[in-house]
Design an enzyme around this catalytic site. Structure first.
Site, short mmCIF file in Angstrom:
data_model
loop_
_atom_site.label_atom_id
_atom_site.label_comp_id
_atom_site.label_asym_id
_atom_site.label_seq_id
_atom_site.Cartn_x
_atom_site.Cartn_y
_atom_site.Cartn_z
CG HIS A 54 5.90 1.88 -5.33
ND1 HIS A 54 5.84 2.93 -4.46
CD2 HIS A 54 4.62 1.67 -5.74
CE1 HIS A 54 4.59 3.36 -4.35
NE2 HIS A 54 3.83 2.60 -5.13
CB ALA A 111 -0.95 -0.02 1.21
NE ARG A 112 0.14 5.83 -1.43
CZ ARG A 112 -0.26 5.19 -2.52
NH1 ARG A 112 0.16 3.94 -2.74
NH2 ARG A 112 -1.06 5.79 -3.38
CB ALA A 135 2.26 -4.08 -5.92
CD1 TRP A 136 3.02 0.42 -8.83
CD2 TRP A 136 2.08 1.28 -10.66
NE1 TRP A 136 3.97 1.20 -9.46
CE2 TRP A 136 3.42 1.74 -10.58
CE3 TRP A 136 1.30 1.70 -11.73
CZ2 TRP A 136 3.98 2.59 -11.53
CZ3 TRP A 136 1.85 2.55 -12.68
CH2 TRP A 136 3.18 2.98 -12.57
CD GLU A 161 8.25 3.93 -2.48
OE1 GLU A 161 7.69 3.05 -1.82
OE2 GLU A 161 7.69 4.52 -3.43
#
Length: 320
Positions: A287, A235-236, A289-290, A265
């Site tokens: 980062h 998520a974050r 996953a999206w 990041e």
């Protein structure tokens, strides 16, 4: 119709394979691969529309952009935008929604499966010659656990959290839904945050980063984890206290961690998550996953659609 100037501040944050379709109205698109914070004001000074993914747009930048009408965020999160300054300057901000509903849940379960079954350790041991050294058809150097029958705690009940819960049910897992710490009165379908922390075999986070969710899992929460769960965060960065995470791994309060996000990041060589990642029961991904091609293309299509709809007078996905 006058030509609309559109400035894209960080095109490199989208895959080069992704196509940005053309807009239907007269425009000039100025594309920058990357933009440093001190370059923003100058680059957007005569823009009508600004596209940004991760480049912050601050109050001082907005004050320099007298023609600015729309900030189209190429992401769901918009915490990098000075929203109050946008309101004061009558600048609309819109974002992207529900574009990674397959990509993020699939990545979440990739992390869960790899950690639950010690896939990376077994792969490396085969490369190191351990299979031959064992003298038999298999060996049991690392733990392997089923998902069926295990309890997964899903923190966050948006589109992504619900999709992860659905996959968990397909694996035969018991699903516990929770909102974040401090939220109560959510109804019978929810389990209190403290109970999810205590009784889950896997805890996966799918909520935004806000003042109330920052470091919502820290030393106390780790100490209350009775099942030594896996902690998954796609998520974050900042939802989990990273120093507390390292301590929890060292003291075996948890059995492993899969993180796609960190507080900075890229993190830099001295960042705590670089040392955390150097453990056999931890997977840190950058980062992504999206970032399935299908999801990123969907994001790009929605981004252009947001700009189109605004120019038609039908603004959508409006933040302010």
């Amino acid at each position: 119709m006058s030509t609309v100037k559109i400035v894209f501040l960080d095109r490199d944050t989208l895959s080069p394979e992704v196509v940005l379709r053309d807009l239907s109205f007269p425009h000039q698109m100025v594309v920058y691969r990357r933009t440093e914070p001190d370059q923003v004001g100058e680059r957007i000074s005569d823009a009508d529309v600004v596209i940004t993914n991760k480049v912050p747009i601050k109050e001082a930048d907005i004050s320099q952009a007298s023609q600015l009408k729309l900030i189209a965020v190429a992401a769901t999160g918009y915490d990098a935008i000075a929203l109050e300054a946008c309101k004061a300057a009558d600048v609309t901000v819109c974002n992207i929604r529900n574009y990674a509903i397959n990509s993020v849940p699939e990545h979440t379960f990739s992390l869960i499966l790899a950690l639950r079954r010690s896939l990376l350790q077994y792969r490396q041991s085969v490369l190191d010659g351990r299979w031959e050294d064992s003298g038999q058809f298999c060996y049991f150097d690392y733990p392997v656990g089923n998902l069926s029958g295990a309890t997964i705690g899903v923190v966050g009940d948006g589109v992504l959290g619900k999709a992860v819960a659905k996959l968990g049910e397909a694996f035969g897992m018991k699903v516990l839904f929770s909102s974040h710490k401090g939220v109560s009165g959510m109804g019978s379908l929810y389990t209190p945050f403290e109970d999810v922390i205590r009784s889950s075999d896997v805890i996966t986070l799918h909520c935004p980063l806000t003042p109330s969710t920052r470091n919502m899992i820290s030393f106390q929460e780790f100490s209350n984890m009775e099942r030594r769960p896996l902690i998954i965060n796609t998520a974050r960065g900042g939802l989990v206290d990273e120093e507390a995470l390292e301590y929890a791994l060292d003291t075996k309060q948890i059995s492993g961690a899969g993180f796609d996000v960190v507080t900075k990041e890229p993190p830099g060589k001295s960042h705590i998550m670089r040392s955390v990642a150097n453990r056999p029961n931890v997977i840190v991904t950058p980062h992504v996953a999206w970032a399935s091609l299908e999801a990123v293309q969907g994001l790009a299509d929605q981004l252009i659609g947001n700009i189109e709809e605004y120019w038609k007078g039908c603004a959508r996905n409006v933040v302010v």
